[in-house]
Design a protein around this motif. Structure first.
Motif, PDB file in Angstrom:
ATOM      1  N   GLU A 279       0.818  -1.211   0.000  1.00 58.21           N
ATOM      2  CA  GLU A 279       0.000   0.000   0.000  1.00 58.21           C
ATOM      3  C   GLU A 279       0.855   1.266   0.000  1.00 58.21           C
ATOM      4  O   GLU A 279       0.381   2.338  -0.380  1.00 58.21           O
ATOM      5  N   GLU A 280       2.096   1.149   0.444  1.00 58.07           N
ATOM      6  CA  GLU A 280       3.041   2.280   0.409  1.00 58.07           C
ATOM      7  C   GLU A 280       4.315   1.809  -0.283  1.00 58.07           C
ATOM      8  O   GLU A 280       5.402   1.813   0.283  1.00 58.07           O
ATOM      9  N   TYR A 281       4.133   1.428  -1.528  1.00 57.95           N
ATOM     10  CA  TYR A 281       5.190   0.767  -2.279  1.00 57.95           C
ATOM     11  C   TYR A 281       6.424   1.647  -2.453  1.00 57.95           C
ATOM     12  O   TYR A 281       7.555   1.215  -2.200  1.00 57.95           O
ATOM     13  N   GLU A 282       6.241   2.890  -2.876  1.00 64.68           N
ATOM     14  CA  GLU A 282       7.385   3.769  -3.121  1.00 64.68           C
ATOM     15  C   GLU A 282       8.177   4.014  -1.837  1.00 64.68           C
ATOM     16  O   GLU A 282       9.409   3.979  -1.836  1.00 64.68           O
ATOM     17  N   THR A 283       7.461   4.275  -0.748  1.00 67.57           N
ATOM     18  CA  THR A 283       8.142   4.498   0.526  1.00 67.57           C
ATOM     19  C   THR A 283       8.874   3.247   0.968  1.00 67.57           C
ATOM     20  O   THR A 283       9.988   3.315   1.515  1.00 67.57           O
ATOM     21  N   SER A 284       8.277   2.074   0.722  1.00 65.88           N
ATOM     22  CA  SER A 284       8.924   0.809   1.083  1.00 65.88           C
ATOM     23  C   SER A 284      10.241   0.647   0.338  1.00 65.88           C
ATOM     24  O   SER A 284      11.256   0.225   0.918  1.00 65.88           O
ATOM     25  N   LEU A 285      10.253   0.986  -0.942  1.00 65.87           N
ATOM     26  CA  LEU A 285      11.490   0.905  -1.722  1.00 65.87           C
ATOM     27  C   LEU A 285      12.553   1.855  -1.179  1.00 65.87           C
ATOM     28  O   LEU A 285      13.739   1.508  -1.109  1.00 65.87           O
ATOM     29  N   ALA A 286      12.121   3.047  -0.783  1.00 66.33           N
ATOM     30  CA  ALA A 286      13.066   4.018  -0.215  1.00 66.33           C
ATOM     31  C   ALA A 286      13.650   3.503   1.100  1.00 66.33           C
ATOM     32  O   ALA A 286      14.857   3.656   1.358  1.00 66.33           O
ATOM     33  N   LEU A 287      12.830   2.867   1.918  1.00 67.09           N
ATOM     34  CA  LEU A 287      13.308   2.322   3.190  1.00 67.09           C
ATOM     35  C   LEU A 287      14.294   1.183   2.948  1.00 67.09           C
ATOM     36  O   LEU A 287      15.319   1.074   3.631  1.00 67.09           O
ATOM     37  N   LEU A 288      13.994   0.320   1.989  1.00 66.32           N
ATOM     38  CA  LEU A 288      14.900  -0.782   1.655  1.00 66.32           C
ATOM     39  C   LEU A 288      16.244  -0.256   1.163  1.00 66.32           C
ATOM     40  O   LEU A 288      17.307  -0.769   1.542  1.00 66.32           O
ATOM     41  N   GLN A 289      16.214   0.773   0.325  1.00 65.72           N
ATOM     42  CA  GLN A 289      17.453   1.339  -0.198  1.00 65.72           C
ATOM     43  C   GLN A 289      18.285   1.942   0.926  1.00 65.72           C
ATOM     44  O   GLN A 289      19.505   1.773   0.968  1.00 65.72           O
TER      45      GLN A 289
END
Length: 363
Positions: A279-289
């Motif tokens: 549901e917060e895909y973009e933010t999840s990618l930023a957190l993973l990075q």
């Protein structure tokens, strides 16, 4: 008359003396009474007081005592790095760089995109291809890990990605995952199957019956990873391909399954370096990075794989109606209860991760 009076007075005096002696003896006896009663066994009070106490919170020791010891050790995930944002404490960021990572793919939650992204990142960095781990090859993968045949592998991914870090000891390892609302995930899974996608459960039936067959996937991903591994006389490892389901491990005991679920709820923050949400895909990618130092956001933001969904207005209406049926079905709610609770906990962790993330606030 005087003799009678004297005699009566004497009797009264004797009576008073006897009364005084009786009171003294009674008081003395009462002081000893508790000790005397303590020595008398009583069936009424023979039940231990501890039976009326609230049970203690589950711990690893309790799990080991109540369940399979191998399962307890695996879900303890002692070799996994804790949540980067919430439990890193004194550990340097470098501890999360250039390590082995294992992506636990929760189906229909953006995981195929993440896997495609991991393949692309490995290729650009000149690293070995990620190792795909699923039900049919997980035992063989663990054998290879134990026998040192995957020394160069840095990325593991798949529906059976959990527990792999324990086979890399003493090298540290990090798990991460992407979760999704279990009802939405179930609807997506159902229509993916109806559109020709792969599914272990048949979808030529109502969505309610489909959901009752599929049940809580994430719970079983985390608690059904026991493959018995043994060394032969040449010290070569072999792992049994057949794994026991959680139901069989707890012998269909709902109390023990609840114990495992409670434990896993609390362990999410210690087990996963990052928990993402579709549901917060973009933010999840930023957190993973930010956490793992790999270009998740840069490489994956423009992609979305496995989109076999028929996005017509009619299909959208069907999906809304299907989710409504699931929400109104009490048997389905019970079947999905474990994943609902784990997802609720994951949402709490996600918000805390965002609060601690520098990249999130910069954007």
């Amino acid at each position: 008359m005087s003799r009678i009076t004297c005699w009566l007075k004497s009797l009264a005096l004797v009576a008073l003396i006897l009364m005084a002696i009786g009171v003294h003896v009674t008081r003395k006896h009462l002081r000893k009474l508790p000790d005397t009663m303590a020595k008398i066994p009583s069936k009424r009070y023979s039940v231990p007081v501890t039976e009326n106490l609230t049970p203690a919170e589950p711990s690893t020791n309790r799990l080991e005592a109540s369940l399979d010891s191998d399962l307890a050790a695996l879900i303890e995930a002692g070799n996994a790095l804790p949540n980067f944002f919430l439990k890193r404490r004194g550990q340097d960021k470098a501890a999360y760089r250039n390590i082995s990572i294992s992506f636990v793919h929760y189906p229909k939650s953006g995981g195929t995109t993440i896997k495609d992204c991991l393949i692309k990142m490995a290729s650009k960095a000149g690293k070995p291809d990620p190792v795909l781990v699923f039900a049919k090859n997980v035992a063989n993968t663990k054998e290879q890990m134990l026998n040192g045949e995957l020394e160069k592998a840095k990325i593991f991914m798949g529906t059976n990605g959990f527990t792999l870090c324990e086979y890399l000891h003493p090298k540290r390892c990090a798990y991460f995952t992407m979760l999704r609302d279990p009802y939405d995930r179930m609807v997506s899974h159902y229509y993916f199957c109806k559109d020709g996608g792969q599914s272990n459960a048949p979808c030529q039936q109502s969505i309610e019956k489909f959901a009752l067959l599929v049940r809580s996937i994430f719970l079983h991903q985390m608690a059904s990873g026991v493959n018995k591994c043994e060394q032969d006389s040449r010290l070569k490892w072999s792992c049994a391909s057949k794994r026991r389901s959680l139901d069989k491990i707890v012998n269909y005991n709902s109390t023990k399954e609840e114990m495992v679920l409670n434990y896993l709820e609390r362990k999410l923050v210690d087990t996963f370096a990052v928990v993402g949400l579709l549901e917060e895909y973009e933010t999840s990618l930023a957190l993973l990075q930010e956490a793992l130092g790999l270009p998740f956001y840069d490489e994956c933001i423009t992609e979305f794989s496995n989109s076999k969904i028929n996005n017509t207005d009619q299909r959208a209406l069907e999906r809304i109606a299907s989710k409504k049926k699931l929400l109104e079905n009490e048997d389905v709610r019970k079947a999905l209860d474990a994943d609902i609770r784990l997802y609720r906990k994951a949402k709490e962790l996600f918000e805390k991760q965002k609060e601690r993330s520098r990249r999130y606030w910069k954007n």
